[in-house]
Design an enzyme around this catalytic site. Structure first.
Site, PDB file in Angstrom:
ATOM      1  N   CYS A  38      29.042  10.756  50.010  1.00 26.95           N
ATOM      2  CA  CYS A  38      27.887  11.629  50.133  1.00 26.95           C
ATOM      3  C   CYS A  38      26.673  10.951  50.791  1.00 26.95           C
ATOM      4  CB  CYS A  38      27.537  12.221  48.770  1.00 26.95           C
ATOM      5  SG  CYS A  38      26.507  13.712  48.879  1.00 26.95           S
ATOM      6  N   LYS A  58      29.853   4.289  44.498  1.00 26.67           N
ATOM      7  CA  LYS A  58      28.853   4.705  45.482  1.00 26.67           C
ATOM      8  C   LYS A  58      27.762   3.650  45.636  1.00 26.67           C
ATOM      9  CE  LYS A  58      26.264   8.988  46.434  1.00 26.67           C
ATOM     10  NZ  LYS A  58      25.888  10.299  45.834  1.00 26.67           N
ATOM     11  N   GLU A  94      33.270  14.762  46.293  1.00 26.44           N
ATOM     12  CA  GLU A  94      32.568  13.943  45.310  1.00 26.44           C
ATOM     13  C   GLU A  94      32.480  14.709  43.985  1.00 26.44           C
ATOM     14  OE1 GLU A  94      28.092  11.944  44.975  1.00 26.44           O
ATOM     15  OE2 GLU A  94      28.391  13.764  46.152  1.00 26.44           O
TER      16      GLU A  94
END
Length: 270
Positions: A160, A118, A44
């Site tokens: 993440c 995300k 990321e």
């Protein structure tokens, strides 16, 4: 299907020194290519320091993202390598000051084929990513989910903090994923390294899927990038230092595990 997919997960300590990041990535891509890797997963926010203040992140996204993405596409084409990499981008809405935290899939021809924004931003452990990063929009048609087809495998993208939400991984698998690719900057903290390990194994086991996990190394991340079998076994790992680990993924292994442990077929709540 009998054709294997050789994958690599790489880790390094990204900073706001763009050239330093590029040097790390170039070396990792070279190492992966030397070992015959066909798909390389990078962390990321590989282009910058994820913890920077919003004005810095906006400057990075505006001034450096286009050039950084071009750099990755050129590497992918040069080494005939598919790459998943984390970047920060400015959104289409000019009134939105926050950036987008995205994972890009760049194919071996150097083309950006997919961009995943995300969904779950990291508002936990006294960190507030939502102050700087706009969460992805959710749509009735599910376009927010990204699935990549490669050599008969289907790869779902996870970024993440998304890892802590099993419903995302399960939705990707319901839509056909048999590999879950996790790019992260897993920030150190109380129990964090243990959580990283346990959650990755859980996502592999409960979804009977391979998991590819790439994270940044110290001082910003915990490292510990790894490749996990559908039974949750570590097939390859990077430890704490910058580097790349490699493994061949097999269709037969997925079929074997899903026959032995048919939890996806046995689901009653969907």
């Amino acid at each position: 299907m009998s054709e294997n997919l050789r994958v690599g997960v790489a880790q390094f300590p990204a900073s706001n020194e763009i050239q330093e990041n590029k040097q790390f990535i170039t070396e990792l891509v070279q190492k992966a290519s030397d070992q015959g890797v066909e798909l390389l997963v990078l962390p990321e926010a590989s282009m910058c320091s994820f913890a920077s203040d919003l004005p810095v992140l906006r400057e990075m996204a505006q001034q450096h993202s286009p050039g950084f993405i071009q750099f990755i596409t050129e590497l992918a084409q040069q080494y005939t390598l598919n790459i998943i990499v984390g970047v920060l981008s400015l959104g289409e809405d000019s009134s939105e000051q926050r950036v987008s935290n995205q994972l890009l899939f760049i194919n071996s021809d150097g083309k950006v084929q997919h961009a995943y924004s995300k969904i779950h931003v990291y508002d936990a452990f006294k960190f507030k990513e939502s102050d700087k990063v706009k969460p992805a929009e959710l749509y009735d048609d599910g376009r927010e989910f990204v699935l990549i087809k490669l050599k008969g495998f289907t790869i779902g993208l996870i970024n993440c903090y998304d890892l802590r939400f099993p419903e995302l991984a399960r939705e990707l698998v319901t839509r056909g994923a048999d590999i879950l690719s996790v790019s992260a900057n897993w920030i150190p903290g109380p129990y964090k390294e243990m959580h990283w390990d346990v959650l990755l194994r859980a996502r592999a086991i409960e979804n009977t899927s391979y998991v590819l996990a790439s994270g940044q190394t110290a001082p910003k991340g915990v490292g510990q990038s790894m490749i996990l079998d559908p039974m949750g076994i570590t097939l390859a790992g990077c430890g704490e230092q910058a580097g790349v680990c490699v493994y061949d993924l097999s269709h037969e292994r997925i079929a074997q595990v899903r026959e032995l442990l048919p939890c996806l077929a046995n689901r009653r709540l969907k």
